[in-house]
Design a protein around this motif. Structure first.
Motif, mmCIF file in Angstrom:
data_model
loop_
_atom_site.group_PDB
_atom_site.id
_atom_site.type_symbol
_atom_site.label_atom_id
_atom_site.label_comp_id
_atom_site.label_asym_id
_atom_site.label_seq_id
_atom_site.Cartn_x
_atom_site.Cartn_y
_atom_site.Cartn_z
ATOM 1 N N TYR B 37 77.976 -51.640 -64.548
ATOM 2 C CA TYR B 37 77.667 -52.908 -65.205
ATOM 3 C C TYR B 37 78.735 -53.193 -66.242
ATOM 4 O O TYR B 37 79.251 -52.291 -66.900
ATOM 5 C CB TYR B 37 76.304 -52.857 -65.899
ATOM 6 C CG TYR B 37 75.135 -53.156 -65.004
ATOM 7 C CD1 TYR B 37 74.540 -52.145 -64.246
ATOM 8 C CD2 TYR B 37 74.616 -54.440 -64.897
ATOM 9 C CE1 TYR B 37 73.464 -52.414 -63.421
ATOM 10 C CE2 TYR B 37 73.539 -54.723 -64.076
ATOM 11 C CZ TYR B 37 72.965 -53.705 -63.344
ATOM 12 O OH TYR B 37 71.894 -53.983 -62.520
ATOM 13 N N LYS B 38 79.024 -54.470 -66.399
ATOM 14 C CA LYS B 38 79.988 -54.942 -67.391
ATOM 15 C C LYS B 38 79.227 -55.681 -68.481
ATOM 16 O O LYS B 38 78.331 -56.479 -68.185
ATOM 17 C CB LYS B 38 80.985 -55.882 -66.711
ATOM 18 C CG LYS B 38 81.902 -56.656 -67.637
ATOM 19 C CD LYS B 38 82.757 -57.624 -66.819
ATOM 20 C CE LYS B 38 83.656 -58.460 -67.700
ATOM 21 N NZ LYS B 38 84.462 -59.434 -66.902
ATOM 22 N N GLN B 39 79.578 -55.409 -69.744
ATOM 23 C CA GLN B 39 78.969 -56.116 -70.862
ATOM 24 C C GLN B 39 80.073 -56.712 -71.730
ATOM 25 O O GLN B 39 80.650 -56.047 -72.578
ATOM 26 C CB GLN B 39 78.084 -55.189 -71.696
ATOM 27 C CG GLN B 39 77.312 -55.925 -72.792
ATOM 28 C CD GLN B 39 76.467 -54.989 -73.638
ATOM 29 O OE1 GLN B 39 76.893 -53.908 -74.017
ATOM 30 N NE2 GLN B 39 75.232 -55.394 -73.911
ATOM 31 N N PRO B 40 80.396 -57.987 -71.540
ATOM 32 C CA PRO B 40 81.408 -58.645 -72.380
ATOM 33 C C PRO B 40 80.855 -58.888 -73.779
ATOM 34 O O PRO B 40 79.690 -58.604 -74.035
ATOM 35 C CB PRO B 40 81.663 -59.966 -71.631
ATOM 36 C CG PRO B 40 80.435 -60.197 -70.826
ATOM 37 C CD PRO B 40 79.867 -58.847 -70.498
ATOM 38 N N PRO B 41 81.680 -59.415 -74.680
ATOM 39 C CA PRO B 41 81.198 -59.675 -76.050
ATOM 40 C C PRO B 41 79.961 -60.558 -76.118
ATOM 41 O O PRO B 41 79.215 -60.502 -77.089
ATOM 42 C CB PRO B 41 82.411 -60.345 -76.708
ATOM 43 C CG PRO B 41 83.569 -59.761 -75.982
ATOM 44 C CD PRO B 41 83.117 -59.615 -74.555
#
Lengths: 114, 116
Positions: B37-41
């Motif tokens: 999973y990717k969590q951007p700002p």
């Protein structure tokens, strides 16, 4: 195209206060989850639900309560807030599936307890 | 209980280069799923890629691919042709194949910085 909606996005509580984080999904998903994310850490499961009227504890349930009266809603209740509950809270949902079902996450609720 | 470990708290890469993020996990189960999973700002959690343990072929999604080594319990993520929009926290996650709620166990995350 709402998906998973969490409210509020930000909240500051005083020690000992109580509050409810709201979560709603419009995808008719069976499963719903509450996770917390502490700074610099991964997400930890607080509670989850496999359907209306059914809830179960996750990894870190102490200090929280949940209910699931409808398919759409899964509120998280904090009783007697403590500084250790300062965190970002994520609600997620997924469809019942025998495969690697994807979790759909809300945008998170940042809670600070002072 | 299953555990997921990401040993790289931070990584950085030059734009257009390739970077590999590491993940190891511990389980006694033979069938399971693994995710990145990717969590951007913005904090939004975004599924990047998934792998079924019973499949030997490594999953690929455009510029993202995995190196799944079941015997070594290793699940690394390779990002090719890195772009500025790839900058984010990346989380590796494990899910049991057993029926029931699709609970995920997350690693601690790796913060990826893209240098222009």
């Amino acid at each position: 195209n709402a998906g998973v909606t969490q409210t509020p996005k930000f909240r500051i509580l005083k020690i000992g206060q109580s509050m409810t984080l709201q979560c709603a999904q419009d995808m008719n998903h069976n499963y719903m989850y509450w996770y917390r994310q502490d700074p610099g850490m991964g997400l930890k499961l607080i509670y989850y639900s496999v359907g209306a009227g059914i809830t179960d504890k996750g990894e870190v349930p102490n200090g929280y309560n949940v209910s699931r009266s409808t398919t759409e809603d899964f509120p998280l209740r904090l009783e007697l807030a403590a500084p250790s509950q300062t965190s970002v809270y994520f609600c997620a949902s997924s469809q019942r599936s025998s495969g690697g079902g994807e979790l759909f996450f809300g945008e998170g609720s940042r809670l600070t307890v002072l | 209980a299953q555990t997921v470990t990401q040993s790289q708290p931070e990584m950085s890469v030059q734009e257009a280069e390739t970077v590999t993020l590491s993940c190891t996990y511990d389980t006694s189960e033979s069938d399971y799923y693994l995710f990145w999973y990717k969590q951007p700002p913005s904090r939004q959690m975004i599924l990047v890629i998934r792998q079924e343990a019973y499949k030997q072929q490594n999953a690929t999604e455009n510029r993202f691919s995995v190196n799944f080594q079941k015997a070594a319990k290793s699940f690394s993520l390779k990002i090719s042709d890195s772009q500025l929009g790839d900058a984010a926290m990346y989380f590796c996650a494990y899910r049991s194949y057993l029926q029931g709620a699709q609970k995920l166990v997350f690693g601690q995350g790796t913060r990826l910085t893209i240098n222009p």
